[in-house]
Design a protein around this motif. Sequence first.
Motif, PDB file in Angstrom:
ATOM      1  N   HIS A   1       0.828  -1.160  -0.089  1.00 35.80           N
ATOM      2  CA  HIS A   1       0.031   0.070   0.031  1.00 35.80           C
ATOM      3  C   HIS A   1       0.905   1.148  -0.144  1.00 35.80           C
ATOM      4  CE1 HIS A   1      -3.995  -1.915  -0.017  1.00 35.80           C
ATOM      5  NE2 HIS A   1      -3.417  -2.538   0.964  1.00 35.80           N
ATOM      6  N   THR A   2       2.022   1.247   0.520  1.00 29.85           N
ATOM      7  CA  THR A   2       3.022   2.324   0.452  1.00 29.85           C
ATOM      8  C   THR A   2       3.492   2.419  -0.966  1.00 29.85           C
ATOM      9  OG1 THR A   2       3.861   1.859   2.609  1.00 29.85           O
ATOM     10  CG2 THR A   2       5.173   3.325   1.166  1.00 29.85           C
ATOM     11  N   ALA A   3       3.571   1.384  -1.539  1.00 31.16           N
ATOM     12  CA  ALA A   3       4.157   1.628  -3.248  1.00 31.16           C
ATOM     13  C   ALA A   3       2.876   1.969  -3.945  1.00 31.16           C
ATOM     14  CB  ALA A   3       4.554   0.075  -3.500  1.00 31.16           C
ATOM     15  N   CYS A   4       1.601   1.562  -3.853  1.00 26.48           N
ATOM     16  CA  CYS A   4       0.548   2.209  -4.351  1.00 26.48           C
ATOM     17  C   CYS A   4       0.204   3.596  -4.130  1.00 26.48           C
ATOM     18  CB  CYS A   4      -0.764   1.426  -3.929  1.00 26.48           C
ATOM     19  SG  CYS A   4      -0.988  -0.140  -4.453  1.00 26.48           S
ATOM     20  N   ALA A   5       0.392   4.256  -2.762  1.00 25.30           N
ATOM     21  CA  ALA A   5       0.365   5.507  -2.680  1.00 25.30           C
ATOM     22  C   ALA A   5       1.354   6.300  -3.316  1.00 25.30           C
ATOM     23  CB  ALA A   5       0.222   5.983  -1.087  1.00 25.30           C
ATOM     24  N   ARG A   6       2.560   5.700  -3.477  1.00 27.51           N
ATOM     25  CA  ARG A   6       3.757   6.363  -4.044  1.00 27.51           C
ATOM     26  C   ARG A   6       3.797   6.461  -5.665  1.00 27.51           C
ATOM     27  NH1 ARG A   6       8.311   7.744  -0.689  1.00 27.51           N
ATOM     28  NH2 ARG A   6       9.985   6.999  -2.556  1.00 27.51           N
ATOM     29  N   GLY A   7       2.776   5.731  -6.143  1.00 26.97           N
ATOM     30  CA  GLY A   7       2.574   5.408  -7.718  1.00 26.97           C
ATOM     31  C   GLY A   7       3.542   4.491  -8.375  1.00 26.97           C
ATOM     32  N   THR A   8       4.230   3.813  -7.889  1.00 25.36           N
ATOM     33  CA  THR A   8       5.108   3.247  -8.260  1.00 25.36           C
ATOM     34  C   THR A   8       4.782   1.722  -9.093  1.00 25.36           C
ATOM     35  OG1 THR A   8       5.676   1.539  -6.514  1.00 25.36           O
ATOM     36  CG2 THR A   8       6.978   3.624  -6.568  1.00 25.36           C
ATOM     37  N   ASP A   9       5.636   0.983  -9.961  1.00 24.04           N
ATOM     38  CA  ASP A   9       5.102  -0.112 -10.746  1.00 24.04           C
ATOM     39  C   ASP A   9       5.186  -1.354  -9.866  1.00 24.04           C
ATOM     40  OD1 ASP A   9       4.376  -2.179 -12.261  1.00 24.04           O
ATOM     41  OD2 ASP A   9       5.600  -1.312 -14.161  1.00 24.04           O
ATOM     42  N   VAL A  10       3.975  -1.676  -8.939  1.00 16.38           N
ATOM     43  CA  VAL A  10       4.142  -2.469  -8.020  1.00 16.38           C
ATOM     44  C   VAL A  10       4.474  -4.115  -8.426  1.00 16.38           C
ATOM     45  CG1 VAL A  10       2.686  -3.867  -6.231  1.00 16.38           C
ATOM     46  CG2 VAL A  10       2.579  -1.313  -6.541  1.00 16.38           C
ATOM     47  N   ASP A  11       4.004  -4.340  -9.524  1.00 14.58           N
ATOM     48  CA  ASP A  11       4.344  -5.834 -10.007  1.00 14.58           C
ATOM     49  C   ASP A  11       5.512  -5.892 -10.910  1.00 14.58           C
ATOM     50  OD1 ASP A  11       1.907  -6.905  -9.032  1.00 14.58           O
ATOM     51  OD2 ASP A  11       0.715  -6.447 -10.561  1.00 14.58           O
ATOM     52  N   LYS A  12       6.126  -4.911 -11.394  1.00 19.19           N
ATOM     53  CA  LYS A  12       7.290  -4.665 -12.156  1.00 19.19           C
ATOM     54  C   LYS A  12       8.150  -3.907 -11.637  1.00 19.19           C
ATOM     55  CE  LYS A  12       4.951  -6.673 -16.197  1.00 19.19           C
ATOM     56  NZ  LYS A  12       3.488  -6.461 -15.909  1.00 19.19           N
ATOM     57  N   PRO A  13       8.706  -3.686 -10.549  1.00 15.65           N
ATOM     58  CA  PRO A  13       9.690  -2.652 -10.043  1.00 15.65           C
ATOM     59  C   PRO A  13      10.879  -2.445 -10.744  1.00 15.65           C
ATOM     60  CG  PRO A  13       9.565  -4.733  -8.411  1.00 15.65           C
ATOM     61  CD  PRO A  13       8.479  -4.762  -9.562  1.00 15.65           C
ATOM     62  N   ARG A  14      11.189  -1.257 -10.775  1.00 17.49           N
ATOM     63  CA  ARG A  14      12.613  -0.938 -11.803  1.00 17.49           C
ATOM     64  C   ARG A  14      13.598  -1.929 -11.476  1.00 17.49           C
ATOM     65  NH1 ARG A  14      12.982   4.713  -8.896  1.00 17.49           N
ATOM     66  NH2 ARG A  14      14.412   4.105  -7.384  1.00 17.49           N
ATOM     67  N   ASN A  15      14.435  -2.329 -12.464  1.00 16.56           N
ATOM     68  CA  ASN A  15      15.616  -2.853 -12.397  1.00 16.56           C
ATOM     69  C   ASN A  15      15.562  -4.503 -11.966  1.00 16.56           C
ATOM     70  OD1 ASN A  15      16.683  -0.375 -13.475  1.00 16.56           O
ATOM     71  ND2 ASN A  15      17.186   0.176 -11.095  1.00 16.56           N
ATOM     72  N   LEU A  16      14.424  -4.800 -11.707  1.00 14.20           N
ATOM     73  CA  LEU A  16      14.450  -6.180 -11.138  1.00 14.20           C
ATOM     74  C   LEU A  16      13.594  -7.109 -12.018  1.00 14.20           C
ATOM     75  CD1 LEU A  16      13.461  -5.214  -7.446  1.00 14.20           C
ATOM     76  CD2 LEU A  16      15.689  -5.524  -8.449  1.00 14.20           C
TER      77      LEU A  16
END
Length: 612
Positions: free
Chosen positions: A590-605
């Motif tokens: 929920h922190t990631a959702c609130a920050r607007g990141t790509d939850v399922d496909k995080p960068r560089n991973l």
Amino acid sequence: MCGIVGAVSSRNIVPVLVEGLKRLEYRGYDSCGVAVHQDGALRRARSTSRVAELDTHVAQDGIAAGTGIAHTRWATHGEPAVRNAHPHFSRDRIALVHNGIIENHDELRAELRALGYVFDSQTDTEVIAHLVHHLYQGDLLAAVQQAVTRLQGAYAIAVFSQDEPHRIIGAREGSPLVLGRGQDGAAENFLASDAMALAGVTDQIVYLEEGDVVDMQPGRVWITRRDAGGHYVDVQRETRTVHAHSGAAELGPYRHYMQKEIFEQPQAIADTLDAVSHITPELFGEKAPQALSEINRVLILACGTSYYAGLTAKYWLEGVARIPTEVEVASEYRYRTSVPDPKTLVVTITQSGETADTLAALKHARSLGMSHTLTICNVATSAMVRECAMAYITRAGVEIGVASTKAFTTQLIGLFLLTLTLAKLRGHLSAEEEARHLKDLRHLPVAVQSVLALEPQIIAWSEEFVPRHNALFLGRGRHYPIALEGALKLKEISYIHAEAYPAGELKHGPLALVTREMPVITVAPNDELLEKLKSNIQEVRARGGELFVFADGDSRMESEPGVRVLRMPEHYGLTSPILHVIPLQLLAYHTACARGTDVDKPRNLAKSVTVE
């Protein structure tokens, strides 16, 4: 991490290639592409966006053919750019895709440049394409067989030639590659890095082994490998019926796959325990009764989240089974000098069963004379299961989100069952204790469901983390690895720098970081270390730190200024780590959702790390 799909058929296979790439998106990628043999020439489309955009390009360009290869790339050599995306061409006559890393690419590039080859990309893969072209004399199989003898490192490749329109050659060494046979007599065959890519196309799968080179034509398949004399000979490989669960990859009503997988944990745990009626070595295979009775120590090899599962298991194995246990980061273990013991049980933990570092560490352990091997794995047909003498297959189902959730909790189930089995064999588990533990395990799905009901409170907490740049996680005893896992989840998907420490280590350094701007997340079960942990909490509070405490319902901890307490429904004893990781997963999500990141496909991973 990187995906391959290839096909030869009498029909247009481009939709199969693109759909296969979509099924492999969960592995993580930063570019994608497809190449075909069409109207006597090689054609391709590549993109640094999602597979859906590639699909649009393919349709607009009218790309359609019966022979083709496709790829999703996770950048290792060269930035994410169209020129570095696969498939790579050599002089418009050879098309090739590749998973893995070629360690001697610089040497080969210099050699090929001296022969007049021009390189358009920064990749190690283009070296293979030019090498195959250089060696090609009318027989693509012979060219690939010669080329792979020059490669050092790990690879799975699929390649075709303009001069042989209905033929694809595949080869593997250190990276997974499967062959899919045409169903119901269809004159078509397929290659893929993962059987899931072929779901709905064929369930007849051949798992290629290290060193295999496969010659694939519409109605025929040959598999070869080098013998002791260096000559290629035909070999036979078993064809298995594999039902890849394509439906499990559907998102349904959830916002992200990670959220879906968090909420699937009660069912995943129930499924993993489904066949467990009592504690017996046979849970781990027919070889387990003898092997587990012969060992006197345990060595756990794993990476990332699986490593933290291993650290948790160390507390169980030494505390309950009373057997010495070491836990090693797989990528480090094989590069240091260790002291082998043939009476060691080597346990590997891996969600995919294809993790390159863990596979290599397993082989290193075996080379040192440790033959008692067991894996805790979620994929029954994986390389790791085939390599180990024993296995416990978790039943987490397909996990799409890069940040592992249900795979982790089901790994803990498998490791706890191993603990109870070894305890029983060593005379440290009474019949009454066995019955109590089995009762607790059967109740776990209900207990997890109760923890998931705390989501609204965790959502409220997550808003407090949106502007933060750093966070500390604290735990003690068997919950210290859970703090490590919570920190990993937060950094993976929200990009907040997070670190975890044993709470007793605060005054040995980390306390210097504590200010009002540093949230401190504390795992506080009502166990024998709770009073010690309360003292550590006061150390943080005295320095103005803001505490977020996950406590058990009977721990007599109350919220007060600077200390927020969320009560878990119940204390769960030895298996409490399985419950306490759930709210940490939800907090990260929920922190990631609130920050607007790509939850399922995080960068560089990437989901499946199949290169070193």
